[in-house]
Motif scaffolding. Sequence first.
Motif, PDB file in Angstrom:
ATOM      1  N   ASP A  34      40.205  52.950  35.285  1.00 23.13           N
ATOM      2  CA  ASP A  34      41.296  53.372  34.413  1.00 23.13           C
ATOM      3  C   ASP A  34      42.057  54.507  35.095  1.00 23.13           C
ATOM      4  O   ASP A  34      41.470  55.509  35.507  1.00 23.13           O
ATOM      5  N   CYS A  41      35.340  56.806  36.059  1.00 21.71           N
ATOM      6  CA  CYS A  41      35.061  55.378  35.929  1.00 21.71           C
ATOM      7  C   CYS A  41      34.186  54.839  37.055  1.00 21.71           C
ATOM      8  O   CYS A  41      33.751  53.683  37.001  1.00 21.71           O
ATOM      9  N   ILE A 128      33.628  49.847  34.016  1.00 20.96           N
ATOM     10  CA  ILE A 128      33.012  50.328  32.790  1.00 20.96           C
ATOM     11  C   ILE A 128      33.751  49.720  31.599  1.00 20.96           C
ATOM     12  O   ILE A 128      34.818  49.117  31.762  1.00 20.96           O
ATOM     13  N   ASN A 130      36.204  48.765  28.677  1.00 22.34           N
ATOM     14  CA  ASN A 130      37.600  49.063  28.357  1.00 22.34           C
ATOM     15  C   ASN A 130      38.397  49.577  29.550  1.00 22.34           C
ATOM     16  O   ASN A 130      39.375  50.299  29.394  1.00 22.34           O
ATOM     17  N   SER A 131      37.973  49.193  30.755  1.00 21.05           N
ATOM     18  CA  SER A 131      38.672  49.663  31.955  1.00 21.05           C
ATOM     19  C   SER A 131      39.868  48.799  32.318  1.00 21.05           C
ATOM     20  O   SER A 131      40.712  49.213  33.122  1.00 21.05           O
ATOM     21  N   PRO A 152      35.753  49.224  23.675  1.00 24.96           N
ATOM     22  CA  PRO A 152      34.776  48.890  24.707  1.00 24.96           C
ATOM     23  C   PRO A 152      33.849  47.774  24.267  1.00 24.96           C
ATOM     24  O   PRO A 152      33.524  47.647  23.095  1.00 24.96           O
ATOM     25  N   GLY A 174      31.462  45.129  30.715  1.00 26.17           N
ATOM     26  CA  GLY A 174      31.559  46.518  31.147  1.00 26.17           C
ATOM     27  C   GLY A 174      30.216  47.207  31.017  1.00 26.17           C
ATOM     28  O   GLY A 174      29.466  46.949  30.072  1.00 26.17           O
ATOM     29  N   LEU A 189      35.616  59.919  29.532  1.00 30.49           N
ATOM     30  CA  LEU A 189      35.340  58.539  29.132  1.00 30.49           C
ATOM     31  C   LEU A 189      35.484  58.356  27.628  1.00 30.49           C
ATOM     32  O   LEU A 189      35.917  57.304  27.159  1.00 30.49           O
ATOM     33  N   SER A 194      36.355  54.496  26.688  1.00 31.68           N
ATOM     34  CA  SER A 194      35.341  53.685  27.351  1.00 31.68           C
ATOM     35  C   SER A 194      33.974  53.810  26.686  1.00 31.68           C
ATOM     36  O   SER A 194      33.083  53.001  26.932  1.00 31.68           O
TER      37      SER A 194
END
Length: 285
Positions: A34, A41, A128, A130-131, A152, A174, A189, A194
């Motif tokens: 991200d 990340c 990871i 929701n990246s 996420p 992720g 994060l 994330s």
Amino acid sequence: MSERINWFPGHMKKAFGIIEENLKLVDAVLYVLDARAPGACINPEFERILAEKPRLYVISKADLVEDTYVRLWKDYFKERGQACLAINSISGVTGGVVKEVKSLLAEKIRRYEDKGIKKTLRIMVIGIPNSGKSTLINGVCKKKKTLTGDKPGVTKAKQWVKISEGLEMLDTPGALWPCLEDREAAKDLFFIGSIKQEIFDNTELALLLVEKLKAIAAKQLAERYKLENAENASPLEILNGIAKNRGYVLKGGETDLDRTAICILDDFKKARIGKIGLERPPKII
């Protein structure tokens, strides 16, 4: 927020298992970061299991930060001798990803061509939660073939996707590392979504975000919420000031800090406060 966050629920353990199990089947790895917090990340556990596997770092959501900030990170990876490109979350992904992958594997492709072998290249996409992994694959495919979301954990299992003739990508769930010892990375994060926000109180998280924004983006913060003398105010005073300016007041005149906190956290994720990168790349010695 504690100095050490233990984070290894069952689905995270399963995600690592999927990645390790399939790593031997792929020719290269697309490592999605991200743009708002690329360093946070980078999963130390990924670095360990990837070993010498060829990889392309993809800085996703580049439209959510300043161009100069993206260049700093691209220069950082270049100085380390690692391939990197940036994509954004608005216009989607073009053939640049495929081009970079083929460049990364040019020698292997040439060897197969010399032998007259038609080989399907397989690329694993990791990152990871929701990246932007699924969004990247959908963009390359120019159609939706995987699930995407702003929370996420949308991708629950591995998914092979045919990108073009001779090229397949494996989308993986992720995965966070077992323990977040870097407090600043852990906070970042949470800010970018994330880690599920419900784990911590909204107000606590918003106060931490305001504290960080005061240090790195005080002007944008003040302009967004019409704050005066914000540089000399505490995070709690700023939160109360935003609540009053927005009219988030409960019966009896008490400010609605929870509603205000949700507003700030959402505004940051959607770049309404400004195009803000949370961390600078470390210096190469």
